[in-house]
Design a protein around this motif. Sequence first.
Motif, PDB file in Angstrom:
ATOM      1  N   GLU A  61      75.739  20.725  67.790  1.00  0.00           N
ATOM      2  CA  GLU A  61      74.959  19.729  68.515  1.00  0.00           C
ATOM      3  C   GLU A  61      73.491  19.829  68.116  1.00  0.00           C
ATOM      4  O   GLU A  61      72.962  20.923  67.924  1.00  0.00           O
ATOM      5  CB  GLU A  61      75.113  19.925  70.024  1.00  0.00           C
ATOM      6  CG  GLU A  61      76.536  19.691  70.516  1.00  0.00           C
ATOM      7  CD  GLU A  61      76.641  19.752  72.025  1.00  0.00           C
ATOM      8  OE1 GLU A  61      75.597  19.592  72.699  1.00  0.00           O
ATOM      9  OE2 GLU A  61      77.762  19.961  72.526  1.00  0.00           O
ATOM     10  N   VAL A  62      72.858  18.674  68.000  1.00  0.00           N
ATOM     11  CA  VAL A  62      71.449  18.607  67.613  1.00  0.00           C
ATOM     12  C   VAL A  62      70.700  17.876  68.718  1.00  0.00           C
ATOM     13  O   VAL A  62      71.051  16.748  69.073  1.00  0.00           O
ATOM     14  CB  VAL A  62      71.271  17.873  66.267  1.00  0.00           C
ATOM     15  CG1 VAL A  62      69.805  17.875  65.850  1.00  0.00           C
ATOM     16  CG2 VAL A  62      72.139  18.500  65.183  1.00  0.00           C
ATOM     17  N   SER A  63      69.682  18.506  69.262  1.00  0.00           N
ATOM     18  CA  SER A  63      68.977  17.927  70.405  1.00  0.00           C
ATOM     19  C   SER A  63      67.897  16.944  69.961  1.00  0.00           C
ATOM     20  O   SER A  63      67.377  17.012  68.845  1.00  0.00           O
ATOM     21  CB  SER A  63      68.336  19.031  71.253  1.00  0.00           C
ATOM     22  OG  SER A  63      67.337  19.715  70.515  1.00  0.00           O
ATOM     23  N   VAL A  64      67.587  16.031  70.868  1.00  0.00           N
ATOM     24  CA  VAL A  64      66.500  15.073  70.674  1.00  0.00           C
ATOM     25  C   VAL A  64      65.542  15.219  71.843  1.00  0.00           C
ATOM     26  O   VAL A  64      65.960  15.207  73.002  1.00  0.00           O
ATOM     27  CB  VAL A  64      67.022  13.626  70.607  1.00  0.00           C
ATOM     28  CG1 VAL A  64      65.864  12.647  70.410  1.00  0.00           C
ATOM     29  CG2 VAL A  64      68.044  13.467  69.497  1.00  0.00           C
ATOM     30  N   LYS A  65      64.273  15.368  71.538  1.00  0.00           N
ATOM     31  CA  LYS A  65      63.266  15.522  72.583  1.00  0.00           C
ATOM     32  C   LYS A  65      62.354  14.298  72.611  1.00  0.00           C
ATOM     33  O   LYS A  65      61.960  13.784  71.566  1.00  0.00           O
ATOM     34  CB  LYS A  65      62.428  16.777  72.341  1.00  0.00           C
ATOM     35  CG  LYS A  65      63.228  18.067  72.390  1.00  0.00           C
ATOM     36  CD  LYS A  65      62.355  19.267  72.066  1.00  0.00           C
ATOM     37  CE  LYS A  65      63.169  20.555  72.069  1.00  0.00           C
ATOM     38  NZ  LYS A  65      62.342  21.729  71.682  1.00  0.00           N
ATOM     39  N   ARG A  66      62.046  13.870  73.806  1.00  0.00           N
ATOM     40  CA  ARG A  66      61.082  12.791  74.008  1.00  0.00           C
ATOM     41  C   ARG A  66      59.786  13.409  74.523  1.00  0.00           C
ATOM     42  O   ARG A  66      59.779  14.044  75.587  1.00  0.00           O
ATOM     43  CB  ARG A  66      61.623  11.771  75.014  1.00  0.00           C
ATOM     44  CG  ARG A  66      60.624  10.674  75.414  1.00  0.00           C
ATOM     45  CD  ARG A  66      61.204   9.821  76.533  1.00  0.00           C
ATOM     46  NE  ARG A  66      60.202   8.971  77.158  1.00  0.00           N
ATOM     47  CZ  ARG A  66      60.023   7.688  76.876  1.00  0.00           C
ATOM     48  NH1 ARG A  66      60.785   7.105  75.978  1.00  0.00           N
ATOM     49  NH2 ARG A  66      59.092   6.986  77.503  1.00  0.00           N
ATOM     50  N   ARG A  67      58.712  13.253  73.766  1.00  0.00           N
ATOM     51  CA  ARG A  67      57.415  13.769  74.186  1.00  0.00           C
ATOM     52  C   ARG A  67      56.587  12.630  74.772  1.00  0.00           C
ATOM     53  O   ARG A  67      56.577  11.517  74.234  1.00  0.00           O
ATOM     54  CB  ARG A  67      56.658  14.377  73.006  1.00  0.00           C
ATOM     55  CG  ARG A  67      57.324  15.583  72.378  1.00  0.00           C
ATOM     56  CD  ARG A  67      56.339  16.376  71.525  1.00  0.00           C
ATOM     57  NE  ARG A  67      55.570  15.550  70.611  1.00  0.00           N
ATOM     58  CZ  ARG A  67      55.583  15.695  69.279  1.00  0.00           C
ATOM     59  NH1 ARG A  67      56.346  16.629  68.717  1.00  0.00           N
ATOM     60  NH2 ARG A  67      54.838  14.920  68.516  1.00  0.00           N
ATOM     61  N   THR A  68      55.907  12.904  75.869  1.00  0.00           N
ATOM     62  CA  THR A  68      55.046  11.895  76.484  1.00  0.00           C
ATOM     63  C   THR A  68      53.651  12.449  76.693  1.00  0.00           C
ATOM     64  O   THR A  68      53.443  13.669  76.739  1.00  0.00           O
ATOM     65  CB  THR A  68      55.604  11.423  77.838  1.00  0.00           C
ATOM     66  OG1 THR A  68      55.664  12.538  78.745  1.00  0.00           O
ATOM     67  CG2 THR A  68      56.985  10.813  77.685  1.00  0.00           C
ATOM     68  N   ILE A  69      52.697  11.540  76.810  1.00  0.00           N
ATOM     69  CA  ILE A  69      51.319  11.897  77.125  1.00  0.00           C
ATOM     70  C   ILE A  69      50.824  10.950  78.209  1.00  0.00           C
ATOM     71  O   ILE A  69      51.382   9.872  78.415  1.00  0.00           O
ATOM     72  CB  ILE A  69      50.402  11.805  75.881  1.00  0.00           C
ATOM     73  CG1 ILE A  69      50.478  10.406  75.258  1.00  0.00           C
ATOM     74  CG2 ILE A  69      50.764  12.878  74.866  1.00  0.00           C
ATOM     75  CD1 ILE A  69      49.523  10.196  74.099  1.00  0.00           C
ATOM     76  N   LYS A  70      49.787  11.367  78.913  1.00  0.00           N
ATOM     77  CA  LYS A  70      49.182  10.531  79.944  1.00  0.00           C
ATOM     78  C   LYS A  70      48.069   9.688  79.334  1.00  0.00           C
ATOM     79  O   LYS A  70      47.160  10.214  78.694  1.00  0.00           O
ATOM     80  CB  LYS A  70      48.604  11.389  81.068  1.00  0.00           C
ATOM     81  CG  LYS A  70      49.615  11.945  82.047  1.00  0.00           C
ATOM     82  CD  LYS A  70      50.071  10.886  83.048  1.00  0.00           C
ATOM     83  CE  LYS A  70      50.931  11.529  84.146  1.00  0.00           C
ATOM     84  NZ  LYS A  70      51.432  10.508  85.092  1.00  0.00           N
ATOM     85  N   VAL A  71      48.152   8.389  79.543  1.00  0.00           N
ATOM     86  CA  VAL A  71      47.091   7.482  79.121  1.00  0.00           C
ATOM     87  C   VAL A  71      46.794   6.570  80.307  1.00  0.00           C
ATOM     88  O   VAL A  71      47.644   5.768  80.704  1.00  0.00           O
ATOM     89  CB  VAL A  71      47.497   6.640  77.894  1.00  0.00           C
ATOM     90  CG1 VAL A  71      46.340   5.743  77.466  1.00  0.00           C
ATOM     91  CG2 VAL A  71      47.945   7.526  76.746  1.00  0.00           C
ATOM     92  N   ASP A  72      45.620   6.725  80.877  1.00  0.00           N
ATOM     93  CA  ASP A  72      45.239   5.933  82.061  1.00  0.00           C
ATOM     94  C   ASP A  72      46.307   6.014  83.152  1.00  0.00           C
ATOM     95  O   ASP A  72      46.727   4.997  83.724  1.00  0.00           O
ATOM     96  CB  ASP A  72      44.997   4.470  81.678  1.00  0.00           C
ATOM     97  CG  ASP A  72      43.796   4.298  80.764  1.00  0.00           C
ATOM     98  OD1 ASP A  72      43.012   5.257  80.630  1.00  0.00           O
ATOM     99  OD2 ASP A  72      43.650   3.211  80.182  1.00  0.00           O
ATOM    100  N   GLU A  73      46.770   7.233  83.409  1.00  0.00           N
ATOM    101  CA  GLU A  73      47.755   7.507  84.458  1.00  0.00           C
ATOM    102  C   GLU A  73      49.151   6.965  84.147  1.00  0.00           C
ATOM    103  O   GLU A  73      50.029   6.981  85.010  1.00  0.00           O
ATOM    104  CB  GLU A  73      47.290   6.951  85.819  1.00  0.00           C
ATOM    105  CG  GLU A  73      45.937   7.477  86.272  1.00  0.00           C
ATOM    106  CD  GLU A  73      45.905   9.008  86.313  1.00  0.00           C
ATOM    107  OE1 GLU A  73      46.875   9.599  86.812  1.00  0.00           O
ATOM    108  OE2 GLU A  73      44.915   9.583  85.830  1.00  0.00           O
ATOM    109  N   ILE A  74      49.368   6.488  82.936  1.00  0.00           N
ATOM    110  CA  ILE A  74      50.686   6.007  82.525  1.00  0.00           C
ATOM    111  C   ILE A  74      51.327   7.042  81.609  1.00  0.00           C
ATOM    112  O   ILE A  74      50.684   7.568  80.700  1.00  0.00           O
ATOM    113  CB  ILE A  74      50.578   4.659  81.774  1.00  0.00           C
ATOM    114  CG1 ILE A  74      49.940   3.593  82.663  1.00  0.00           C
ATOM    115  CG2 ILE A  74      51.944   4.203  81.281  1.00  0.00           C
ATOM    116  CD1 ILE A  74      50.768   3.180  83.841  1.00  0.00           C
ATOM    117  N   ASP A  75      52.604   7.364  81.867  1.00  0.00           N
ATOM    118  CA  ASP A  75      53.342   8.237  80.960  1.00  0.00           C
ATOM    119  C   ASP A  75      53.755   7.424  79.735  1.00  0.00           C
ATOM    120  O   ASP A  75      54.632   6.557  79.819  1.00  0.00           O
ATOM    121  CB  ASP A  75      54.585   8.810  81.649  1.00  0.00           C
ATOM    122  CG  ASP A  75      54.241   9.909  82.640  1.00  0.00           C
ATOM    123  OD1 ASP A  75      53.305  10.680  82.362  1.00  0.00           O
ATOM    124  OD2 ASP A  75      54.898   9.982  83.691  1.00  0.00           O
TER     125      ASP A  75
END
Length: 355
Positions: free
Chosen positions: A262-276
């Motif tokens: 199995e190969v995992s997939v990661k979703r990275r997020t950042i905060k921009v003006d309080e929006i993910d």
Amino acid sequence: MDQLKVAIMGAGKRAQEYMRVLKTMSDQFKLVAVCSDNLTLPDDLADFSGISTYSNGDALFENHEIDFGVVASDPMKVHDDAVKVLEHDVHLLADTPIGVDLHSIDRLGRLAQLHRVMVEVSEPYFRRPHERIKQKLVQSGLIGDVNFAYARFIGHGYHAVNVLRSYVGFDVPPVRVWGFQRDYGVEPHSLPSGAEIQSEQWQHGIIEFRGGTRAIYDFTSAAYQSPIRWRRAKANTEIYGKKGMCVGLDIAVGNGSGDTQEVSVKRRTIKVDEIDVVDAYVVDSTPEIVWENPYRSYPLTDGQISLAAALTSIQKAIQTGSAPEYGLFNARTDREVDIAMANSSDRQGDSIEIL
């Protein structure tokens, strides 16, 4: 980079989403005018200043120098409004559906050539971030060449065709299709919109591509709102390659010793003006497969990112003379397959060749 001057045909929910993205990306685009018979905007768009409003498209284009027009009007008006934009020598970004038949789509192509302007089509499905990483996965070769792809409840008609073609490759032509459609009764019930339904329509489409790859989609008309269906919550895709598979975002390949890796997939997020905001999708392979959000500096949702991609596609085409990312040819192909599947269904599932 100079701002491009934009006009929007339409003021409904879809047009308002374009307005929000244009407002957020105001360093690149300037909304100059809107044409609609009924211009009533929600509170978050009420502070647009300096925008001219029209109920007549001819008057709009005669009074303003517009770099490109966005057609996001009622679906039955999209084609006519697109013609209006092109006839005024203005580049076009058209929402779907771009035509009720192939003849009307071909007319747009002829007008674009005659008036020497670019046409992009704002098909959102393949431009969504979680779809971009699947396309990168296939292109990387990790799961090998695609044998079969499947879409369930992702969308109907040309939307489903678009997603499936994005896996197989937009450069691989579909050659044959089969379509099936039937209505079924359901227990009468209310939708969140307040409408009452007593039946649902199921659609099934099979596409065969040059080289033998096949793709299938299933869709029910109850998928979007009905409480007796999972709606979008569990809509899914499956891609089966010669070396592995991707079901949703669950990836598996052989490890060379008879076991599944199995190969995992990661979703990275950042905060921009309080929006993910999605920053990137990363497949934990060697080497890593990465899709980075080119709009991560803006507070855009995933759905808005697909609109931003369409806007910057026509922007790049205008500024560089290069072909748009998707373009009229691909939009026509998706619609051609969609129409052929409907014809197949009318013929009790007979195969239809795509020429």
